[in-house]
Scaffold this motif. Sequence first.
Motif, PDB file in Angstrom:
ATOM      1  N   GLU A  45     -39.671-116.014  65.371  1.00  0.00           N
ATOM      2  CA  GLU A  45     -38.966-114.742  65.592  1.00  0.00           C
ATOM      3  C   GLU A  45     -37.876-114.899  66.647  1.00  0.00           C
ATOM      4  O   GLU A  45     -36.891-114.161  66.639  1.00  0.00           O
ATOM      5  N   LYS A  46     -38.035-115.877  67.537  1.00  0.00           N
ATOM      6  CA  LYS A  46     -37.046-116.095  68.609  1.00  0.00           C
ATOM      7  C   LYS A  46     -35.913-117.023  68.178  1.00  0.00           C
ATOM      8  O   LYS A  46     -34.940-117.189  68.920  1.00  0.00           O
ATOM      9  N   PRO A  48     -33.315-117.405  65.316  1.00  0.00           N
ATOM     10  CA  PRO A  48     -32.695-116.898  64.083  1.00  0.00           C
ATOM     11  C   PRO A  48     -32.086-118.010  63.219  1.00  0.00           C
ATOM     12  O   PRO A  48     -31.765-117.785  62.058  1.00  0.00           O
ATOM     13  N   ASN A  74     -41.941-110.290  57.587  1.00  0.00           N
ATOM     14  CA  ASN A  74     -41.089-109.927  58.717  1.00  0.00           C
ATOM     15  C   ASN A  74     -39.626-110.093  58.317  1.00  0.00           C
ATOM     16  O   ASN A  74     -39.192-111.199  57.980  1.00  0.00           O
ATOM     17  N   ALA A  76     -37.083-110.442  60.005  1.00  0.00           N
ATOM     18  CA  ALA A  76     -36.390-111.402  60.862  1.00  0.00           C
ATOM     19  C   ALA A  76     -36.678-112.847  60.471  1.00  0.00           C
ATOM     20  O   ALA A  76     -35.923-113.757  60.826  1.00  0.00           O
ATOM     21  N   THR A  77     -37.778-113.075  59.750  1.00  0.00           N
ATOM     22  CA  THR A  77     -38.169-114.453  59.428  1.00  0.00           C
ATOM     23  C   THR A  77     -38.368-114.699  57.932  1.00  0.00           C
ATOM     24  O   THR A  77     -38.711-115.808  57.541  1.00  0.00           O
TER      25      THR A  77
END
Length: 373
Positions: A45-46, A48, A74, A76-77
Amino acid sequence: MSDEKPHVMIVDDSPNDLHFLLENLKDEYAVQAATSAAKALQLAEKDPELDVVLLDVTMPEMDGYECCRRLKANPATQHIEVIFVSAHDTVEEKLAGYDAGGRDYLIKPAQPDVLRKKVRMAIQQMKQAKEGQEAQQAAMSTAMTAITVAGEQGVILEFLRRSMKVNSLPDLAALIIETLEEFDLQGTVQINLENEKISHSSKGFVSPLESELLLKVKDQEQRLLEFNKRLLVNIPPFSLLAPKMPDDEEKKGRARDNLLLLLECAEFRRQGLENQTLIALVEGVLLDSRKALKDINDIRERQHKTAFQILEQTLDELVIAYDSLALLESQEDTLTKVVRSGLERTFKTYEEVTDLDDQLQAIIHRMEDVRGA
Protein backbone atom coordinates in the motif's frame (compact mmCIF):
# COMPACT_ATOMS: atom_id res chain seq x y z
CA MET A 1 11.15 3.11 -2.42
CA SER A 2 12.14 4.90 -5.67
CA ASP A 3 14.02 3.25 -8.50
CA GLU A 4 13.89 3.20 -12.31
CA LYS A 5 13.87 -0.59 -12.24
CA PRO A 6 10.51 -2.40 -12.05
CA HIS A 7 9.48 -2.95 -8.44
CA VAL A 8 9.13 -6.52 -7.16
CA MET A 9 8.20 -7.78 -3.69
CA ILE A 10 9.06 -11.25 -2.36
CA VAL A 11 6.82 -12.61 0.39
CA ASP A 12 8.00 -15.82 2.12
CA ASP A 13 8.44 -16.94 5.70
CA SER A 14 11.38 -19.18 4.73
CA PRO A 15 14.75 -17.32 4.93
CA ASN A 16 16.33 -19.75 2.46
CA ASP A 17 13.60 -19.33 -0.15
CA LEU A 18 13.58 -15.57 0.41
CA HIS A 19 17.34 -15.38 -0.10
CA PHE A 20 17.22 -17.54 -3.25
CA LEU A 21 14.55 -15.39 -4.91
CA LEU A 22 16.25 -12.16 -3.89
CA GLU A 23 19.64 -13.22 -5.28
CA ASN A 24 18.12 -14.14 -8.64
CA LEU A 25 16.13 -10.91 -9.07
CA LYS A 26 18.13 -8.11 -7.44
CA ASP A 27 20.23 -7.29 -10.52
CA GLU A 28 17.25 -6.70 -12.78
CA TYR A 29 14.62 -5.37 -10.34
CA ALA A 30 14.21 -3.14 -7.32
CA VAL A 31 13.36 -5.84 -4.80
CA GLN A 32 11.89 -5.62 -1.31
CA ALA A 33 11.03 -8.52 0.98
CA ALA A 34 8.39 -9.40 3.58
CA THR A 35 8.30 -12.44 5.86
CA SER A 36 4.53 -12.36 6.44
CA ALA A 37 1.35 -11.61 4.49
CA ALA A 38 0.36 -8.81 6.89
CA LYS A 39 3.70 -7.04 6.37
CA ALA A 40 3.38 -7.48 2.62
CA LEU A 41 -0.02 -5.75 2.59
CA GLN A 42 1.43 -2.79 4.49
CA LEU A 43 4.44 -2.43 2.19
CA ALA A 44 2.35 -2.82 -0.97
CA GLU A 45 0.00 0.00 0.00
CA LYS A 46 3.00 2.31 0.57
CA ASP A 47 4.61 1.56 -2.81
CA PRO A 48 2.42 2.77 -5.72
CA GLU A 49 5.13 1.66 -8.19
CA LEU A 50 5.04 -1.97 -7.09
CA ASP A 51 4.54 -4.16 -10.17
CA VAL A 52 4.82 -7.80 -9.11
CA VAL A 53 4.52 -9.79 -5.88
CA LEU A 54 6.07 -13.25 -5.60
CA LEU A 55 3.79 -14.73 -2.96
CA ASP A 56 4.42 -17.90 -0.97
CA VAL A 57 1.22 -19.93 -0.58
CA THR A 58 1.84 -21.61 2.78
CA MET A 59 2.47 -19.08 5.58
CA PRO A 60 1.26 -18.84 9.19
CA GLU A 61 -1.60 -16.53 10.26
CA MET A 62 -2.53 -15.58 6.67
CA ASP A 63 -1.79 -17.75 3.61
CA GLY A 64 -0.88 -16.47 0.16
CA TYR A 65 -4.37 -16.90 -1.29
CA GLU A 66 -5.95 -14.64 1.35
CA CYS A 67 -3.16 -12.12 0.96
CA CYS A 68 -3.77 -12.03 -2.80
CA ARG A 69 -7.52 -11.57 -2.33
CA ARG A 70 -6.86 -8.58 -0.08
CA LEU A 71 -4.43 -7.06 -2.57
CA LYS A 72 -7.02 -7.38 -5.34
CA ALA A 73 -9.81 -5.99 -3.13
CA ASN A 74 -7.84 -2.82 -2.36
CA PRO A 75 -8.10 -0.17 -5.14
CA ALA A 76 -4.58 0.99 -4.27
CA THR A 77 -3.03 -2.44 -4.86
CA GLN A 78 -5.42 -4.28 -7.19
CA HIS A 79 -3.21 -3.52 -10.22
CA ILE A 80 -0.29 -5.55 -8.79
CA GLU A 81 0.44 -8.84 -10.58
CA VAL A 82 0.71 -11.82 -8.22
CA ILE A 83 2.82 -14.90 -8.94
CA PHE A 84 2.22 -17.67 -6.42
CA VAL A 85 5.20 -19.73 -5.24
CA SER A 86 4.34 -23.21 -3.96
CA ALA A 87 5.64 -26.75 -3.68
CA HIS A 88 2.21 -28.10 -4.75
CA ASP A 89 1.54 -28.76 -8.45
CA THR A 90 -2.16 -29.77 -8.61
CA VAL A 91 -5.18 -28.51 -10.53
CA GLU A 92 -6.94 -27.70 -7.24
CA GLU A 93 -4.05 -25.56 -5.97
CA LYS A 94 -3.77 -23.69 -9.26
CA LEU A 95 -7.53 -23.15 -9.41
CA ALA A 96 -7.34 -21.71 -5.91
CA GLY A 97 -4.54 -19.39 -7.05
CA TYR A 98 -6.50 -18.33 -10.09
CA ASP A 99 -9.63 -17.81 -7.98
CA ALA A 100 -7.68 -15.60 -5.56
CA GLY A 101 -6.57 -13.36 -8.44
CA GLY A 102 -3.11 -14.65 -9.31
CA ARG A 103 -1.74 -14.45 -12.84
CA ASP A 104 0.89 -17.22 -12.63
CA TYR A 105 2.12 -20.09 -10.49
CA LEU A 106 5.75 -21.01 -9.78
CA ILE A 107 6.66 -24.46 -8.44
CA LYS A 108 9.39 -24.86 -5.82
CA PRO A 109 12.28 -25.32 -6.17
CA ALA A 110 12.16 -22.63 -8.85
CA GLN A 111 14.58 -22.64 -11.76
CA PRO A 112 16.34 -19.23 -12.03
CA ASP A 113 15.64 -18.89 -15.76
CA VAL A 114 11.96 -19.80 -15.30
CA LEU A 115 11.67 -17.39 -12.35
CA ARG A 116 13.09 -14.45 -14.28
CA LYS A 117 11.02 -15.27 -17.36
CA LYS A 118 7.75 -15.38 -15.40
CA VAL A 119 8.47 -12.05 -13.65
CA ARG A 120 9.46 -10.45 -16.94
CA MET A 121 6.26 -11.69 -18.65
CA ALA A 122 4.11 -10.47 -15.75
CA ILE A 123 5.54 -6.95 -15.99
CA GLN A 124 5.25 -6.88 -19.78
CA GLN A 125 1.62 -8.01 -19.81
CA MET A 126 0.71 -5.65 -16.98
CA LYS A 127 2.00 -2.75 -19.07
CA GLN A 128 0.09 -3.99 -22.11
CA ALA A 129 -3.07 -4.31 -20.03
CA LYS A 130 -2.71 -0.73 -18.75
CA GLU A 131 -2.05 0.68 -22.23
CA GLY A 132 -4.96 -1.20 -23.79
CA GLN A 133 -7.49 -0.74 -21.00
CA GLU A 134 -9.20 2.33 -22.46
CA ALA A 135 -9.22 0.87 -25.99
CA GLN A 136 -10.60 -2.42 -24.68
CA GLN A 137 -13.38 -0.66 -22.77
CA ALA A 138 -14.34 1.31 -25.88
CA ALA A 139 -14.33 -1.86 -28.00
CA MET A 140 -16.44 -3.69 -25.42
CA SER A 141 -18.97 -0.84 -25.36
CA THR A 142 -19.23 -0.90 -29.16
CA ALA A 143 -19.62 -4.69 -29.19
CA MET A 144 -22.35 -4.63 -26.55
CA THR A 145 -24.26 -1.95 -28.47
CA ALA A 146 -24.12 -4.08 -31.63
CA ILE A 147 -25.52 -7.19 -29.90
CA THR A 148 -29.06 -7.88 -30.96
CA VAL A 149 -31.82 -8.67 -28.49
CA ALA A 150 -31.94 -12.24 -29.74
CA GLY A 151 -32.64 -15.25 -27.60
CA GLU A 152 -29.82 -17.44 -26.34
CA GLN A 153 -30.60 -20.14 -28.90
CA GLY A 154 -30.55 -17.46 -31.56
CA VAL A 155 -27.00 -16.61 -30.52
CA ILE A 156 -25.97 -20.25 -30.99
CA LEU A 157 -27.67 -20.38 -34.41
CA GLU A 158 -25.87 -17.19 -35.40
CA PHE A 159 -22.59 -18.78 -34.28
CA LEU A 160 -23.31 -21.80 -36.48
CA ARG A 161 -24.10 -19.58 -39.46
CA ARG A 162 -20.98 -17.47 -39.06
CA SER A 163 -18.76 -20.49 -38.35
CA MET A 164 -19.55 -21.84 -41.83
CA LYS A 165 -17.63 -18.86 -43.23
CA VAL A 166 -14.62 -19.47 -40.99
CA ASN A 167 -11.66 -21.08 -42.74
CA SER A 168 -9.09 -21.44 -39.94
CA LEU A 169 -8.95 -22.61 -36.32
CA PRO A 170 -7.61 -19.26 -34.97
CA ASP A 171 -10.61 -17.51 -36.56
CA LEU A 172 -12.91 -20.15 -35.06
CA ALA A 173 -11.39 -19.54 -31.57
CA ALA A 174 -11.91 -15.79 -32.00
CA LEU A 175 -15.54 -16.37 -33.01
CA ILE A 176 -16.11 -18.50 -29.88
CA ILE A 177 -14.90 -15.64 -27.66
CA GLU A 178 -17.01 -13.11 -29.60
CA THR A 179 -20.08 -15.34 -29.12
CA LEU A 180 -19.21 -15.80 -25.44
CA GLU A 181 -19.39 -12.03 -24.97
CA GLU A 182 -22.86 -12.03 -26.54
CA PHE A 183 -23.91 -14.10 -23.51
CA ASP A 184 -22.50 -11.31 -21.29
CA LEU A 185 -19.61 -13.59 -20.36
CA GLN A 186 -15.85 -13.36 -20.73
CA GLY A 187 -13.39 -16.19 -20.98
CA THR A 188 -10.49 -17.99 -22.60
CA VAL A 189 -10.68 -20.82 -25.13
CA GLN A 190 -7.90 -23.24 -26.05
CA ILE A 191 -7.77 -25.73 -28.95
CA ASN A 192 -5.30 -28.50 -28.10
CA LEU A 193 -4.27 -30.46 -31.18
CA GLU A 194 -1.50 -33.02 -31.49
CA ASN A 195 1.03 -30.57 -32.96
CA GLU A 196 -0.62 -27.23 -32.26
CA LYS A 197 -2.16 -25.22 -29.43
CA ILE A 198 -4.42 -22.26 -30.27
CA SER A 199 -5.62 -19.87 -27.56
CA HIS A 200 -7.86 -16.80 -27.54
CA SER A 201 -9.15 -14.65 -24.69
CA SER A 202 -11.60 -11.83 -24.05
CA LYS A 203 -8.72 -9.92 -22.43
CA GLY A 204 -6.62 -10.04 -25.57
CA PHE A 205 -3.95 -12.25 -23.98
CA VAL A 206 -3.83 -15.59 -22.17
CA SER A 207 -1.95 -15.74 -18.86
CA PRO A 208 0.37 -18.73 -18.22
CA LEU A 209 -1.86 -19.93 -15.36
CA GLU A 210 -4.96 -19.92 -17.57
CA SER A 211 -3.11 -21.78 -20.31
CA GLU A 212 -1.84 -24.43 -17.90
CA LEU A 213 -5.27 -24.94 -16.33
CA LEU A 214 -6.87 -25.48 -19.72
CA LEU A 215 -4.06 -27.84 -20.73
CA LYS A 216 -4.50 -29.91 -17.55
CA VAL A 217 -8.27 -30.39 -17.89
CA LYS A 218 -8.22 -31.40 -21.56
CA ASP A 219 -7.52 -35.06 -20.72
CA GLN A 220 -10.05 -35.30 -17.88
CA GLU A 221 -13.38 -37.06 -18.33
CA GLN A 222 -15.50 -34.27 -16.82
CA ARG A 223 -17.09 -31.99 -19.37
CA LEU A 224 -17.76 -29.37 -16.68
CA LEU A 225 -15.61 -28.35 -13.73
CA GLU A 226 -16.90 -25.57 -11.44
CA PHE A 227 -14.94 -23.65 -8.83
CA ASN A 228 -16.88 -20.83 -7.15
CA LYS A 229 -17.83 -18.51 -10.05
CA ARG A 230 -15.36 -20.18 -12.41
CA LEU A 231 -16.44 -22.72 -15.00
CA LEU A 232 -14.18 -24.98 -17.08
CA VAL A 233 -15.84 -26.61 -20.12
CA ASN A 234 -14.09 -29.52 -21.82
CA ILE A 235 -15.14 -30.77 -25.31
CA PRO A 236 -11.84 -32.12 -26.73
CA PRO A 237 -9.92 -30.65 -28.37
CA PHE A 238 -11.69 -27.51 -27.07
CA SER A 239 -11.32 -26.27 -23.47
CA LEU A 240 -12.99 -23.08 -22.25
CA LEU A 241 -12.58 -21.11 -19.03
CA ALA A 242 -15.34 -18.67 -17.99
CA PRO A 243 -14.07 -16.86 -14.84
CA LYS A 244 -17.24 -14.94 -13.91
CA MET A 245 -20.43 -16.97 -14.17
CA PRO A 246 -23.80 -15.39 -13.20
CA ASP A 247 -24.78 -15.37 -9.51
CA ASP A 248 -28.38 -16.33 -10.29
CA GLU A 249 -28.65 -20.14 -10.31
CA GLU A 250 -31.14 -20.22 -13.18
CA LYS A 251 -28.95 -17.98 -15.36
CA LYS A 252 -25.89 -19.99 -14.37
CA GLY A 253 -27.60 -23.23 -15.42
CA ARG A 254 -28.54 -21.80 -18.81
CA ALA A 255 -25.03 -20.47 -19.26
CA ARG A 256 -23.57 -23.94 -18.59
CA ASP A 257 -25.87 -25.48 -21.22
CA ASN A 258 -25.11 -22.74 -23.73
CA LEU A 259 -21.34 -23.05 -23.33
CA LEU A 260 -21.50 -26.83 -23.76
CA LEU A 261 -23.59 -26.41 -26.90
CA LEU A 262 -21.27 -23.69 -28.18
CA LEU A 263 -18.21 -25.94 -27.96
CA GLU A 264 -20.10 -28.90 -29.48
CA CYS A 265 -20.98 -26.68 -32.46
CA ALA A 266 -17.36 -25.51 -32.65
CA GLU A 267 -16.16 -29.14 -32.76
CA PHE A 268 -18.64 -29.85 -35.56
CA ARG A 269 -17.14 -26.98 -37.57
CA ARG A 270 -13.57 -28.07 -36.76
CA GLN A 271 -14.31 -31.50 -38.23
CA GLY A 272 -15.70 -29.76 -41.31
CA LEU A 273 -12.47 -27.78 -41.71
CA GLU A 274 -10.51 -31.02 -41.34
CA ASN A 275 -12.63 -32.64 -44.07
CA GLN A 276 -12.10 -29.63 -46.33
CA THR A 277 -8.35 -30.05 -45.92
CA LEU A 278 -8.64 -33.75 -46.81
CA ILE A 279 -10.77 -32.96 -49.87
CA ALA A 280 -8.25 -30.36 -51.02
CA LEU A 281 -5.50 -32.95 -50.61
CA VAL A 282 -7.43 -35.55 -52.65
CA GLU A 283 -8.12 -32.99 -55.37
CA GLY A 284 -4.43 -32.15 -55.47
CA VAL A 285 -3.56 -35.84 -55.81
CA LEU A 286 -6.11 -36.20 -58.62
CA LEU A 287 -4.67 -33.26 -60.52
CA ASP A 288 -1.12 -34.55 -60.05
CA SER A 289 -2.21 -38.05 -61.12
CA ARG A 290 -3.90 -36.78 -64.25
CA LYS A 291 -0.83 -34.74 -65.21
CA ALA A 292 1.50 -37.67 -64.51
CA LEU A 293 -0.69 -40.01 -66.57
CA LYS A 294 -0.74 -37.55 -69.48
CA ASP A 295 3.05 -37.19 -69.29
CA ILE A 296 3.43 -40.99 -69.24
CA ASN A 297 1.08 -41.34 -72.21
CA ASP A 298 2.95 -38.66 -74.20
CA ILE A 299 6.29 -40.36 -73.51
CA ARG A 300 4.85 -43.76 -74.43
CA GLU A 301 3.46 -42.43 -77.72
CA ARG A 302 6.81 -40.89 -78.62
CA GLN A 303 8.63 -44.09 -77.71
CA HIS A 304 6.12 -46.18 -79.68
CA LYS A 305 6.50 -43.98 -82.74
CA THR A 306 10.28 -44.01 -82.47
CA ALA A 307 10.35 -47.78 -82.02
CA PHE A 308 8.32 -48.37 -85.17
CA GLN A 309 10.53 -45.98 -87.10
CA ILE A 310 13.63 -47.85 -85.93
CA LEU A 311 12.07 -51.20 -86.81
CA GLU A 312 11.06 -50.04 -90.29
CA GLN A 313 14.54 -48.66 -90.82
CA THR A 314 16.07 -51.91 -89.58
CA LEU A 315 13.94 -53.95 -91.99
CA ASP A 316 14.95 -51.75 -94.91
CA GLU A 317 18.60 -52.07 -93.97
CA LEU A 318 18.21 -55.81 -93.62
CA VAL A 319 16.76 -56.18 -97.12
CA ILE A 320 19.65 -54.18 -98.54
CA ALA A 321 22.10 -56.29 -96.56
CA TYR A 322 20.68 -59.51 -98.04
CA ASP A 323 21.93 -58.52 -101.53
CA SER A 324 25.43 -57.57 -100.36
CA LEU A 325 25.90 -60.53 -98.06
CA ALA A 326 24.97 -63.17 -100.66
CA LEU A 327 23.15 -65.17 -98.01
CA LEU A 328 21.42 -68.43 -98.61
CA GLU A 329 17.62 -68.34 -98.56
CA SER A 330 17.60 -70.30 -95.29
CA GLN A 331 19.90 -67.73 -93.70
CA GLU A 332 17.69 -64.87 -94.87
CA ASP A 333 14.68 -66.67 -93.33
CA THR A 334 16.54 -67.04 -90.02
CA LEU A 335 17.39 -63.35 -89.86
CA THR A 336 13.83 -62.40 -90.76
CA LYS A 337 12.49 -64.59 -87.93
CA VAL A 338 14.84 -62.86 -85.48
CA VAL A 339 13.55 -59.46 -86.54
CA ARG A 340 9.92 -60.58 -86.39
CA SER A 341 10.52 -61.99 -82.88
CA GLY A 342 11.82 -58.58 -81.85
CA LEU A 343 8.72 -56.95 -83.30
CA GLU A 344 6.45 -59.27 -81.36
CA ARG A 345 8.27 -58.50 -78.10
CA THR A 346 7.97 -54.79 -78.83
CA PHE A 347 4.22 -55.10 -79.41
CA LYS A 348 3.87 -57.11 -76.20
CA THR A 349 5.70 -54.41 -74.21
CA TYR A 350 3.44 -51.77 -75.72
CA GLU A 351 0.35 -53.78 -74.71
CA GLU A 352 1.66 -54.05 -71.11
CA VAL A 353 2.15 -50.25 -70.96
CA THR A 354 -1.39 -49.81 -72.31
CA ASP A 355 -2.71 -52.09 -69.54
CA LEU A 356 -0.88 -49.93 -66.97
CA ASP A 357 -2.58 -46.83 -68.40
CA ASP A 358 -5.97 -48.49 -67.94
CA GLN A 359 -5.14 -49.37 -64.32
CA LEU A 360 -4.09 -45.80 -63.54
CA GLN A 361 -7.26 -44.45 -65.12
CA ALA A 362 -9.35 -46.86 -63.00
CA ILE A 363 -7.58 -45.67 -59.82
CA ILE A 364 -8.33 -42.03 -60.66
CA HIS A 365 -12.00 -42.83 -61.30
CA ARG A 366 -12.25 -44.58 -57.91
CA MET A 367 -10.66 -41.56 -56.17
CA GLU A 368 -13.19 -39.27 -57.86
CA ASP A 369 -16.03 -41.54 -56.71
CA VAL A 370 -14.74 -41.35 -53.11
CA ARG A 371 -14.50 -37.55 -53.29
CA GLY A 372 -18.04 -37.32 -54.69
CA ALA A 373 -19.41 -39.54 -51.93
